[in-house]
Write a protein that holds these residues in place. Structure first.
Motif, mmCIF file in Angstrom:
data_model
loop_
_atom_site.group_PDB
_atom_site.id
_atom_site.type_symbol
_atom_site.label_atom_id
_atom_site.label_comp_id
_atom_site.label_asym_id
_atom_site.label_seq_id
_atom_site.Cartn_x
_atom_site.Cartn_y
_atom_site.Cartn_z
ATOM 1 N N TYR A 134 0.992 -1.400 -0.073
ATOM 2 C CA TYR A 134 0.119 0.070 -0.136
ATOM 3 C C TYR A 134 1.012 1.384 0.135
ATOM 4 O O TYR A 134 1.967 1.293 0.441
ATOM 5 C CB TYR A 134 -1.074 0.131 1.292
ATOM 6 C CG TYR A 134 -1.591 1.218 1.286
ATOM 7 C CD1 TYR A 134 -2.958 1.301 0.909
ATOM 8 C CD2 TYR A 134 -1.228 2.421 2.124
ATOM 9 C CE1 TYR A 134 -3.881 2.421 0.764
ATOM 10 C CE2 TYR A 134 -2.178 3.508 2.350
ATOM 11 C CZ TYR A 134 -3.274 3.590 1.520
ATOM 12 O OH TYR A 134 -4.057 4.642 1.569
ATOM 13 N N ALA A 135 0.502 2.031 -0.801
ATOM 14 C CA ALA A 135 1.112 3.494 -0.797
ATOM 15 C C ALA A 135 0.159 4.369 -1.330
ATOM 16 O O ALA A 135 -0.506 4.507 -2.147
ATOM 17 C CB ALA A 135 2.453 3.413 -1.716
ATOM 18 N N ALA A 136 0.226 5.667 -0.726
ATOM 19 C CA ALA A 136 -0.782 6.776 -0.746
ATOM 20 C C ALA A 136 0.093 8.057 -0.299
ATOM 21 O O ALA A 136 0.676 8.117 0.340
ATOM 22 C CB ALA A 136 -2.173 6.696 -0.251
ATOM 23 N N ASN A 137 -0.243 9.324 -1.039
ATOM 24 C CA ASN A 137 -0.103 10.439 -0.699
ATOM 25 C C ASN A 137 -0.646 10.779 0.796
ATOM 26 O O ASN A 137 -1.727 10.361 0.959
ATOM 27 C CB ASN A 137 -0.488 11.626 -1.535
ATOM 28 C CG ASN A 137 -0.019 12.925 -1.263
ATOM 29 O OD1 ASN A 137 0.043 13.441 -0.113
ATOM 30 N ND2 ASN A 137 0.900 13.520 -2.126
ATOM 31 N N VAL A 138 -0.224 11.433 1.782
ATOM 32 C CA VAL A 138 -0.824 11.594 2.881
ATOM 33 C C VAL A 138 -2.008 12.313 2.889
ATOM 34 O O VAL A 138 -2.850 12.237 3.911
ATOM 35 C CB VAL A 138 0.271 12.330 4.275
ATOM 36 C CG1 VAL A 138 1.347 11.387 4.286
ATOM 37 C CG2 VAL A 138 0.536 13.666 3.469
ATOM 38 N N GLU A 139 -2.246 13.053 1.892
ATOM 39 C CA GLU A 139 -3.614 13.937 1.765
ATOM 40 C C GLU A 139 -4.630 12.684 1.606
ATOM 41 O O GLU A 139 -5.845 13.113 1.780
ATOM 42 C CB GLU A 139 -3.544 14.648 0.517
ATOM 43 C CG GLU A 139 -2.558 15.739 0.491
ATOM 44 C CD GLU A 139 -2.270 16.535 -0.997
ATOM 45 O OE1 GLU A 139 -2.685 15.882 -1.824
ATOM 46 O OE2 GLU A 139 -1.786 17.722 -0.880
ATOM 47 N N THR A 140 -4.428 11.480 1.007
ATOM 48 C CA THR A 140 -5.576 10.707 0.793
ATOM 49 C C THR A 140 -5.335 9.282 1.383
ATOM 50 O O THR A 140 -6.102 8.549 1.113
ATOM 51 C CB THR A 140 -5.835 10.221 -0.871
ATOM 52 O OG1 THR A 140 -4.477 9.824 -1.506
ATOM 53 C CG2 THR A 140 -5.980 11.731 -1.609
ATOM 54 N N ALA A 141 -4.120 9.065 2.127
ATOM 55 C CA ALA A 141 -4.005 7.867 2.624
ATOM 56 C C ALA A 141 -5.002 7.481 3.715
ATOM 57 O O ALA A 141 -5.361 8.387 4.601
ATOM 58 C CB ALA A 141 -2.505 7.788 3.407
ATOM 59 N N ILE A 142 -5.716 6.540 3.746
ATOM 60 C CA ILE A 142 -6.689 5.771 4.491
ATOM 61 C C ILE A 142 -6.184 5.505 5.937
ATOM 62 O O ILE A 142 -5.076 4.966 5.957
ATOM 63 C CB ILE A 142 -7.267 4.600 3.993
ATOM 64 C CG1 ILE A 142 -8.080 5.229 2.578
ATOM 65 C CG2 ILE A 142 -8.435 4.046 5.070
ATOM 66 C CD1 ILE A 142 -8.446 3.835 1.720
ATOM 67 N N VAL A 143 -6.706 5.950 6.896
ATOM 68 C CA VAL A 143 -6.540 5.566 8.158
ATOM 69 C C VAL A 143 -7.422 4.671 8.832
ATOM 70 O O VAL A 143 -8.627 4.863 8.877
ATOM 71 C CB VAL A 143 -6.411 6.612 9.213
ATOM 72 C CG1 VAL A 143 -6.108 6.070 10.717
ATOM 73 C CG2 VAL A 143 -5.357 7.785 8.863
ATOM 74 N N ALA A 144 -6.953 3.345 8.902
ATOM 75 C CA ALA A 144 -7.945 2.305 9.337
ATOM 76 C C ALA A 144 -8.492 2.621 10.766
ATOM 77 O O ALA A 144 -7.665 2.747 11.739
ATOM 78 C CB ALA A 144 -7.124 0.827 9.472
ATOM 79 N N PRO A 145 -9.688 2.252 11.045
ATOM 80 C CA PRO A 145 -10.364 2.254 12.394
ATOM 81 C C PRO A 145 -9.567 1.466 13.381
ATOM 82 O O PRO A 145 -9.001 0.429 12.756
ATOM 83 C CB PRO A 145 -11.830 1.966 12.273
ATOM 84 C CG PRO A 145 -12.151 1.935 10.807
ATOM 85 C CD PRO A 145 -10.913 1.708 10.010
ATOM 86 N N PRO A 146 -9.387 1.735 14.651
ATOM 87 C CA PRO A 146 -8.830 0.802 15.619
ATOM 88 C C PRO A 146 -9.687 -0.606 15.801
ATOM 89 O O PRO A 146 -10.713 -0.606 15.399
ATOM 90 C CB PRO A 146 -9.029 1.658 16.947
ATOM 91 C CG PRO A 146 -9.125 2.995 16.543
ATOM 92 C CD PRO A 146 -9.799 2.985 15.141
ATOM 93 N N ASP A 147 -8.597 -1.451 15.794
ATOM 94 C CA ASP A 147 -9.335 -2.630 15.792
ATOM 95 C C ASP A 147 -9.866 -3.447 17.234
ATOM 96 O O ASP A 147 -10.041 -4.609 17.372
ATOM 97 C CB ASP A 147 -8.291 -3.805 15.094
ATOM 98 C CG ASP A 147 -7.049 -3.697 15.964
ATOM 99 O OD1 ASP A 147 -6.793 -3.105 16.826
ATOM 100 O OD2 ASP A 147 -6.135 -4.589 15.375
ATOM 101 N N HIS A 148 -9.839 -2.567 18.314
ATOM 102 C CA HIS A 148 -10.116 -2.731 19.383
ATOM 103 C C HIS A 148 -11.332 -1.953 19.935
ATOM 104 O O HIS A 148 -11.498 -0.663 19.444
ATOM 105 C CB HIS A 148 -9.140 -2.634 20.147
ATOM 106 C CG HIS A 148 -8.453 -1.200 20.381
ATOM 107 N ND1 HIS A 148 -9.049 -0.386 20.927
ATOM 108 C CD2 HIS A 148 -7.254 -0.793 19.730
ATOM 109 C CE1 HIS A 148 -8.155 0.993 20.924
ATOM 110 N NE2 HIS A 148 -7.231 0.326 20.073
ATOM 111 N N PRO A 149 -11.945 -2.230 20.859
ATOM 112 C CA PRO A 149 -13.339 -1.461 21.337
ATOM 113 C C PRO A 149 -12.901 -0.466 22.312
ATOM 114 O O PRO A 149 -11.850 -0.440 22.725
ATOM 115 C CB PRO A 149 -14.124 -2.374 22.033
ATOM 116 C CG PRO A 149 -13.288 -3.573 22.711
ATOM 117 C CD PRO A 149 -12.211 -3.628 21.567
#
Length: 567
Positions: free
Chosen positions: A229-244
């Motif tokens: 995976y590679a993306a410009n920080v303008e569009t890079a996806i941040v995955a939601p935390p995997d913990h409650p």
């Protein structure tokens, strides 16, 4: 090439106006000369490099099925007004008038012109798909031209435009062009990354950027540790935390924080890490009311992501102090979600935290122990922030690193944005008129040359990858003016190299070894051989690769040289 004919002009001094390595070395090597702000003349040496890049680009574009054309650099205003971009481009566009007071621009890009060309020549689905490209000069009136060719106002670009009957065929050509760009950069021998990107002012849907990796790069790139995976920080996806979210452990308390209006000040005042604080940002909503964006204190808002949220007005506009005071009853620096009746959108990371410190919506007061769902309604949750090193890879494996890159290419799926605006119609097989979807594919040729230097240099000068170098090999005779045998051997070797199609230069300028070798290293020639009286007696040449630490003796003759060059 005999170097005395090249009018080579080098200097050991670093020009005062040059801030980055590529600008410094291009000026020191005599590749370019400044004419005016953001305007440069290319010397014969610089042209050799530029033309090598152009040749590789042209060869790969032709092999990919694109057709070369050449469109005017000066474009009539009415085309741009028809597309709606005459005013949209703003100050970047250089507007000019002819003697009849007709308005023109010096083209910053050529979407309008190529659509006009296609309107005049193509009318049927039988003529599509087609991909036209050119290598042409562009002009964009940068506010602060700087960094030499990195931020020049006039530059050389390869731009291509494809036309299709449907989205599926556009997608095919888009991937064809992306693969072509990879082949170009592989041929040039550069370390690069392809990243997901925002389409910006050009518009369109799918978009990717091609970046040369360099520590001086203006763009930050998020690249996964496994390379998936590679993306410009303008569009890079941040995955939601995997913990409650953890359960609340603290009571809500009001804390006086006089004159504390920043996250840094708050952390110092409360002796607390920034990740346990919440940053409040107020923007105008799509319905005209203020919207509260909440991020972790150690994170930065990603304006592009925020602007794309349906509840937020586009373009993104930060609310003024009067509107904020009216909505929250407090000034910026003391704001938070508790008691705010309007829309609240929290970034994934802050929505997953418990026991936060937030503004109390009262000047000079904050709340500690704040918890979502207990002390305020659950917010809308969205990806609102820039990625940081260590974030999870959105693909699920590994984490993200932050690298710096120089954008040298961009590919877009434009759709029918321009064909519709400029009323380009093509008859489909069923006789219906359609606006053909378009693709747009650009490489900054002159910028690529500078980017290569940013990646490939050392203390002595430029270290060109062989396909970009002005010469493959330089023959350096020592004492040729005093030793006829040296001059004769150098000429013999030079003739043999030419006969073997080696792109060779003979340094016949009569310089002493030190200045001669310094020049050759500065201009970045990959291979050097020295012809000397001592070597001739031993039947050897002194060979040195540009990035080798030591020279070596090789047998005099063309075959050992070819072996070193082809290694």
């Amino acid at each position: 090439m005999r170097l005395h004919k090249l009018a080579l002009s080098t200097t050991r001094e670093t020009p005062a106006e040059a801030d980055i390595v590529s600008h410094q070395l291009m000026l020191r090597a005599g590749m370019i000369r400044r004419l005016g702000a953001g305007l440069y003349t290319w010397s014969p040496l610089g042209m050799r490099v530029l033309q090598r890049v152009e040749a590789i680009v042209r060869s790969e574009m032709n092999a990919a099925g694109a057709l070369e054309i050449l469109m005017p650099a000066v474009q009539p205003a009415e085309l741009w007004r028809e597309s709606g971009r005459w005013d949209e481009m703003g100050g970047l566009m250089l507007r000019i008038r002819d003697r009849a007071e007709r308005e023109y621009c010096f083209g910053p890009t050529h979407e309008e012109v190529v659509v006009d060309f296609v309107k005049r020549d193509l009318a049927s689905y039988r003529q599509l798909p087609v991909n036209y490209y050119q290598i042409q000069t562009k002009f964009r009136d940068e506010i602060r031209p700087r960094f030499g060719l990195m931020r020049a106002r006039e530059f050389i670009m390869k731009d291509a435009y494809s036309f299709h009957m449907d989205a599926a065929d556009l997608d095919r050509e888009y991937h064809n062009m992306a693969a072509t760009y990879r082949r170009i950069l592989d041929q040039l021998g550069l370390d690069y990354r392809v990243v997901a990107a925002d389409s910006g002012a050009i518009g369109g849907a799918l978009s990717e950027e091609f970046h040369i990796l360099a520590g001086s790069g203006e763009d930050e790139l998020a690249v996964s540790t496994d390379g998936s995976y590679a993306a410009n920080v303008e569009t890079a996806i941040v995955a939601p935390p995997d913990h409650p979210r953890p359960k609340p452990n603290a009571e809500l308390n009001r804390v006086a924080t006089p004159e504390v209006t920043t996250i840094d000040g708050l952390c110092a005042f409360l002796d607390m890490p920034p990740e346990q604080t919440a940053k409040a940002i107020v923007v105008d909503g799509s319905d005209g009311d203020p919207v509260l964006l909440v991020l972790r204190g150690d994170h930065q808002l990603n304006r592009i992501k925020a602007e794309k949220h349906e509840a937020i007005a586009a373009p993104l506009t930060f609310s003024d102090v009067k509107s904020i005071k009216r909505a929250f009853g407090a000034d910026p620096g003391s704001l938070g979600p508790a008691g705010f009746p309007g829309a609240v959108i929290a970034d994934h990371s802050v929505a997953a935290r418990a026991d936060l410190v937030v503004g109390a919506n009262e000047n000079g007061v904050h709340l500690t122990g704040f918890n979502w769902g207990r002390d305020a309604d659950e917010p809308q949750v969205a990806d609102l922030r820039n990625v940081v090193a260590g974030d999870a890879n959105p693909d699920g494996e590994g984490t993200l690193n932050i690298m710096r890159g120089i954008e040298i290419g961009h590919v877009f799926q434009l759709g029918d944005k321009y064909s519709r605006a400029l009323d380009l119609n093509v008859l489909a097989a069923d006789g219906q008129a359609v606006h053909p979807p378009m693709g747009c594919y650009g490489i900054g040729i002159s910028r690529l040359v500078a980017a290569a230097i940013e990646q490939c240099h050392d203390a002595a000068g430029i270290c060109w990858p062989a396909p970009m170098a002005p010469f493959e090999l330089v023959i350096c005779p020592i004492g040729a003016d005093r030793e006829p045998a040296v001059a004769e051997a150098a000429e013999q070797l030079y003739a043999q190299c030419l006969a073997q199609d080696i792109d060779v230069a003979l340094d016949d300028r009569g310089l002493r070894p030190g200045p001669m070798f310094a020049d050759i290293e500065l201009i970045g020639v990959p291979h050097r051989v020295v012809v000397s009286a001592r070597g001739l007696k031993a039947g050897t040449l002194e060979y040195k690769g540009r990035q080798a630490t030591q020279a070596e003796d090789i047998v005099f003759g063309i075959e050992p040289i070819k072996a070193r060059i082809r290694e």
